[in-house]
Design a protein around this motif. Structure first.
Motif, PDB file in Angstrom:
ATOM      1  N   TRP A 185      42.091  51.096  61.967  1.00  0.00           N
ATOM      2  CA  TRP A 185      40.683  50.837  61.676  1.00  0.00           C
ATOM      3  C   TRP A 185      40.517  49.723  60.642  1.00  0.00           C
ATOM      4  O   TRP A 185      39.688  48.827  60.801  1.00  0.00           O
ATOM      5  CB  TRP A 185      40.016  52.113  61.168  1.00  0.00           C
ATOM      6  N   ALA A 186      41.328  49.757  59.581  1.00  0.00           N
ATOM      7  CA  ALA A 186      41.232  48.743  58.535  1.00  0.00           C
ATOM      8  C   ALA A 186      41.523  47.352  59.094  1.00  0.00           C
ATOM      9  O   ALA A 186      40.831  46.375  58.767  1.00  0.00           O
ATOM     10  CB  ALA A 186      42.191  49.073  57.395  1.00  0.00           C
ATOM     11  N   ALA A 187      42.548  47.261  59.965  1.00  0.00           N
ATOM     12  CA  ALA A 187      42.875  45.960  60.558  1.00  0.00           C
ATOM     13  C   ALA A 187      41.753  45.477  61.476  1.00  0.00           C
ATOM     14  O   ALA A 187      41.406  44.294  61.488  1.00  0.00           O
ATOM     15  CB  ALA A 187      44.184  46.068  61.338  1.00  0.00           C
ATOM     16  N   PHE A 188      41.188  46.399  62.206  1.00  0.00           N
ATOM     17  CA  PHE A 188      40.099  46.067  63.113  1.00  0.00           C
ATOM     18  C   PHE A 188      38.908  45.490  62.350  1.00  0.00           C
ATOM     19  O   PHE A 188      38.373  44.437  62.685  1.00  0.00           O
ATOM     20  CB  PHE A 188      39.686  47.327  63.884  1.00  0.00           C
ATOM     21  N   ALA A 189      38.492  46.178  61.300  1.00  0.00           N
ATOM     22  CA  ALA A 189      37.322  45.744  60.535  1.00  0.00           C
ATOM     23  C   ALA A 189      37.579  44.414  59.836  1.00  0.00           C
ATOM     24  O   ALA A 189      36.689  43.558  59.761  1.00  0.00           O
ATOM     25  CB  ALA A 189      36.953  46.814  59.520  1.00  0.00           C
ATOM     26  N   GLN A 190      38.803  44.211  59.349  1.00  0.00           N
ATOM     27  CA  GLN A 190      39.116  42.985  58.621  1.00  0.00           C
ATOM     28  C   GLN A 190      39.173  41.775  59.551  1.00  0.00           C
ATOM     29  O   GLN A 190      38.650  40.703  59.243  1.00  0.00           O
ATOM     30  CB  GLN A 190      40.452  43.134  57.892  1.00  0.00           C
ATOM     31  N   ARG A 191      39.812  41.943  60.691  1.00  0.00           N
ATOM     32  CA  ARG A 191      39.981  40.815  61.600  1.00  0.00           C
ATOM     33  C   ARG A 191      38.651  40.330  62.172  1.00  0.00           C
ATOM     34  O   ARG A 191      38.484  39.141  62.442  1.00  0.00           O
ATOM     35  CB  ARG A 191      40.911  41.215  62.744  1.00  0.00           C
ATOM     36  N   LEU A 192      37.716  41.222  62.390  1.00  0.00           N
ATOM     37  CA  LEU A 192      36.457  40.834  63.003  1.00  0.00           C
ATOM     38  C   LEU A 192      35.426  40.358  61.991  1.00  0.00           C
ATOM     39  O   LEU A 192      34.335  39.943  62.362  1.00  0.00           O
ATOM     40  CB  LEU A 192      35.877  41.995  63.812  1.00  0.00           C
ATOM     41  N   ASP A 193      35.749  40.388  60.702  1.00  0.00           N
ATOM     42  CA  ASP A 193      34.880  39.843  59.661  1.00  0.00           C
ATOM     43  C   ASP A 193      33.471  40.440  59.752  1.00  0.00           C
ATOM     44  O   ASP A 193      32.472  39.722  59.829  1.00  0.00           O
ATOM     45  CB  ASP A 193      34.824  38.318  59.771  1.00  0.00           C
ATOM     46  N   LEU A 194      33.413  41.787  59.746  1.00  0.00           N
ATOM     47  CA  LEU A 194      32.133  42.475  59.790  1.00  0.00           C
ATOM     48  C   LEU A 194      31.649  42.775  58.375  1.00  0.00           C
ATOM     49  O   LEU A 194      32.430  42.766  57.426  1.00  0.00           O
ATOM     50  CB  LEU A 194      32.269  43.777  60.583  1.00  0.00           C
ATOM     51  N   GLU A 195      30.364  43.053  58.259  1.00  0.00           N
ATOM     52  CA  GLU A 195      29.812  43.412  56.962  1.00  0.00           C
ATOM     53  C   GLU A 195      29.155  44.780  57.043  1.00  0.00           C
ATOM     54  O   GLU A 195      28.744  45.237  58.117  1.00  0.00           O
ATOM     55  CB  GLU A 195      28.801  42.370  56.493  1.00  0.00           C
ATOM     56  N   ALA A 196      29.029  45.422  55.888  1.00  0.00           N
ATOM     57  CA  ALA A 196      28.474  46.766  55.849  1.00  0.00           C
ATOM     58  C   ALA A 196      26.986  46.742  56.188  1.00  0.00           C
ATOM     59  O   ALA A 196      26.272  45.791  55.874  1.00  0.00           O
ATOM     60  CB  ALA A 196      28.696  47.378  54.472  1.00  0.00           C
TER      61      ALA A 196
END
Length: 410
Positions: free
Chosen positions: A98-109
């Motif tokens: 999950w952490a890799a997924f969120a980081q790679r896609l450059d999403l924001e909260a």
């Protein structure tokens, strides 16, 4: 047939190549075993693509923490301009995945209530246009659970400039794009929405201006008659008389057709097609002064008539006045931009227009653009006289080049 498909495929190939060079993004979770009831799972994260409404399409992701430390996740690819939820997935990832997924896609909260409000609003907007969400949407949306969209004070406005905007994506086939455009046309009419072919945003501005070799608008080409209000109101026998003039004027007996054309113009002076036939008959008979007079009258009486503009542009090209071409077409060198109310053009209109563009670009030294127009003409009708004319201009034979050099040599 959809215009600019070849250009579109070239562009998409470049885009796929650039994507392949990037680091791989972790695979989204597959739909897996049933999840525990969402209200029993604490929210781990709610994320969204940055500047989603400026981009028009992006991803939203909701994650809830499982008791064993894994993450239950639902993702939504959302088109806020038109189609709503285009893709939806749900499943389970490890915390590291999950952490890799969120980081790679450059999403924001994003606030969970706003995430749900945004997604459900996009779905409702698209449904109203005639488009259902992705087949897995209901399963993925089950992870919303007890999230209350009413807690979100943010207001979301869908579409672009008060209208739906359909942008064909890399995965949209020509048939799918055609179906979407037809659905929008049935619901809203030709003036009720905007659309763009898939393109690099650096080249395709939402203002509709062509800023580079990529064309930002698309349309359909047909060999069937294009509806014309004035012509369609004529008696059936008059329509048949006018249609019967075409082979005489352009191919076999222009002098014989000339008298009948003039009679019909006197009876029906508001039919632009008759003036086009009169111009063609005079031109084919070598009566160029009279043809020029008819052309000027046609442009004055019917300033938006495409064949009148094409005849005017042909005259300018023959006299070497290439700088006037852009002015004739209002600096809108794309039929969809020139006629925003139309989504369909007859092949003779497209061939005539592209013939002008190809020779205009060639004269301006813009060979890549000239070749693109020629390529399109070859796809439509490689044996058409207009296509052969452009071919001889862009790719003359050795004899043709020798003659041209002799004629141009001082």
């Amino acid at each position: 047939m959809t215009v600019d498909e070849k250009r579109r495929q070239k562009m998409l190939a470049r885009k796929r190549k650039s994507h392949a060079a990037r680091k791989p993004v972790p695979q989204q979770p597959r739909n897996a075993q049933p999840l525990p009831p969402a209200p029993l799972l604490p929210i781990h994260a709610a994320l969204a693509t940055k500047n989603l409404f400026a981009k028009g399409i992006g991803m939203l992701a909701l994650a809830r923490k499982l008791p064993n430390g894994q993450v239950a996740m639902a993702t939504f690819v959302v088109d806020v301009y038109c189609l709503g939820v285009k893709r939806a997935r749900s499943g389970i990832l490890s915390a590291d995945e999950w952490a890799a997924f969120a980081q790679r896609l450059d999403l924001e909260a994003i606030d969970p209530g706003c995430l749900r409000k945004l997604i459900e609003g996009a779905v409702a907007y698209a449904r109203d246009l005639g488009f259902a969400p992705h087949a897995d949407y209901a399963r993925a949306a089950a992870l919303f659970g007890n999230i209350d969209a009413a807690t979100c004070a943010q207001r979301y406005t869908y579409g672009k400039d008060d209208k739906p905007l359909y942008v064909s994506g890399p995965e949209d086939t020509p048939a799918q794009s055609r179906h979407i455009l037809e659905t929008l046309t049935r619901r809203l009419g030709t003036k009720g929405f905007h659309f763009l072919t898939a393109g690099d945003p650096q080249h395709a501005g939402l203002s509709g201006e062509v800023t580079g070799p990529l064309t930002v608008c698309s349309y359909e080409i047909t060999d069937q008659p294009i509806p014309d209000a004035a012509f369609d109101q004529l008696p059936a026998e008059v329509q048949e008389r006018i249609n019967a003039l075409y082979p005489k004027v352009l191919k076999s007996r222009p002098r014989e057709a000339l008298a009948e054309v003039r009679v019909l113009i006197e009876q029906y002076p508001d039919i632009a097609q008759l003036y086009n036939y009169l111009y063609a008959a005079c031109h084919n008979m070598g009566e160029h002064a009279e043809a020029a007079r008819v052309r000027e009258e046609t442009v004055q009486r019917f300033p938006d008539y495409l064949f009148g503009r094409i005849a005017w542009a042909e005259d300018c090209l023959s006299r070497g006045e290439t700088a006037r071409i852009a002015e004739i077409f209002e600096h809108k060198l794309d039929l969809r931009l020139l006629y925003p109310d139309r989504v369909r053009f007859h092949l003779s209109e497209v061939l005539g227009f592209q013939s002008i563009l190809a020779r205009y670009f060639h004269a301006q030294g813009k060979q890549e653009l000239a070749q693109e127009s020629y390529d399109l003409m070859c796809e439509i009708d490689p044996k058409h006289p207009s296509t052969r004319l452009v071919r001889s201009t862009l790719h003359p034979s050795r004899l043709g080049r020798w003659l041209r050099e002799k004629l141009l040599r001082p």
